[in-house]
Design a protein around this motif. Sequence first.
Motif, short mmCIF file in Angstrom:
data_model
loop_
_atom_site.label_atom_id
_atom_site.label_comp_id
_atom_site.label_asym_id
_atom_site.label_seq_id
_atom_site.Cartn_x
_atom_site.Cartn_y
_atom_site.Cartn_z
N LEU A 1 0.83 -1.20 0.00
CA LEU A 1 0.00 0.00 0.00
C LEU A 1 0.87 1.26 0.00
O LEU A 1 0.60 2.21 -0.74
CB LEU A 1 -0.95 0.00 1.19
CG LEU A 1 -1.88 1.21 1.32
CD1 LEU A 1 -2.76 1.36 0.08
CD2 LEU A 1 -2.73 1.08 2.57
N GLU A 2 1.92 1.26 0.83
CA GLU A 2 2.83 2.40 0.85
C GLU A 2 3.47 2.62 -0.52
O GLU A 2 3.62 3.76 -0.96
CB GLU A 2 3.91 2.20 1.92
CG GLU A 2 3.40 2.33 3.33
CD GLU A 2 4.41 1.88 4.37
OE1 GLU A 2 5.48 1.34 4.01
OE2 GLU A 2 4.12 2.05 5.57
N LYS B 1 2.20 1.76 -3.47
CA LYS B 1 1.17 2.29 -4.36
C LYS B 1 0.92 3.77 -4.09
O LYS B 1 0.75 4.56 -5.02
CB LYS B 1 -0.12 1.49 -4.22
CG LYS B 1 -0.04 0.12 -4.84
CD LYS B 1 -1.32 -0.66 -4.65
CE LYS B 1 -1.18 -2.06 -5.22
NZ LYS B 1 -2.35 -2.88 -4.97
N LEU B 2 0.89 4.15 -2.83
CA LEU B 2 0.69 5.56 -2.49
C LEU B 2 1.86 6.42 -2.98
O LEU B 2 1.66 7.51 -3.50
CB LEU B 2 0.52 5.73 -0.97
CG LEU B 2 -0.80 5.25 -0.40
CD1 LEU B 2 -0.75 5.28 1.13
CD2 LEU B 2 -1.96 6.08 -0.90
N HIS B 3 3.06 5.90 -2.83
CA HIS B 3 4.24 6.63 -3.31
C HIS B 3 4.19 6.80 -4.83
O HIS B 3 4.47 7.89 -5.35
CB HIS B 3 5.52 5.90 -2.90
CG HIS B 3 6.76 6.53 -3.42
ND1 HIS B 3 7.27 7.70 -2.92
CD2 HIS B 3 7.59 6.15 -4.42
CE1 HIS B 3 8.35 8.02 -3.58
NE2 HIS B 3 8.58 7.10 -4.50
N ALA C 1 1.49 6.78 -6.74
CA ALA C 1 0.40 7.71 -7.07
C ALA C 1 0.84 9.15 -6.81
O ALA C 1 0.59 10.04 -7.63
CB ALA C 1 -0.86 7.38 -6.26
N GLU C 2 1.51 9.38 -5.69
CA GLU C 2 1.99 10.72 -5.37
C GLU C 2 2.98 11.19 -6.44
O GLU C 2 2.94 12.34 -6.88
CB GLU C 2 2.65 10.73 -3.99
CG GLU C 2 2.99 12.10 -3.46
CD GLU C 2 4.38 12.58 -3.88
OE1 GLU C 2 4.58 13.81 -3.90
OE2 GLU C 2 5.25 11.76 -4.21
#
Length: 173
Positions: free
Chosen positions: A125-126, A128-130, A132-133
Motif C-alpha cells: 500500500l505504501e 502504491k501511495l508513493h 500515485a503521489e
Amino acid sequence: MPAPTEPLPDIYRILFEQANDAIFLADVETGCLLDANPRACELIGRTRDEIRGMHHLELHPREERERYRAIFQRHAKAGQAIEDVEVVHRDGTRIPVEISASRVVLNGRPALIGIFRDLRPRRELEQKLHEAESHYRILAEQNLIGVYLIQDGRFVYVNQYIADFLATNAPRT
C-alpha cells in the motif's frame, strides 16, 4: 438459570487459534518454540508439528542469527517489545514482520508470546501511495495546467504555472 451442560470454551485458545496475526510461543530459557497458531503456520509455510521444537532462530535469516539472538534476549529481558524484523518462509522468501513480544509464565517457566504482523500488505500500500503521489507530482509540475491547493483560506501549494500566472498578473503599485 440452569447450569451449563458442557464446559465453557477456552476463550484464550479461541483467541490464539483465530487471531489474524501469527502467534508463536517460545521458551525463554531454551529458545525453542512451544506452539504456533494457524496464521504462524501460513506465514512460514510449516506445520504446527514442524514448528513445535524448532529454535526461534530458525524463523529468521540464517546470516543474521546473532542479531536475532540478541533481539530475543532483549525481548525476554524487557518483558515487552515491538520490533520490525524478517522471517523466512519454507520456500526461502523473506517476509517483513512486526513483532510485538510479551514475557509470560507458562507452566511455571518463562516464555515469550510473539505476535508477528505480516508487513507485506502495508508495504504494498505504501508503494502504491508513493507511486500515485509521484504521478500526481509529475502532472502538477508539467506546467500545462494550473494546480493549487488551498486550506483554511491559504495557498498551501501552487505549481509553477500558477506561480508564473500570479507573478505576471499581480496588480502593480
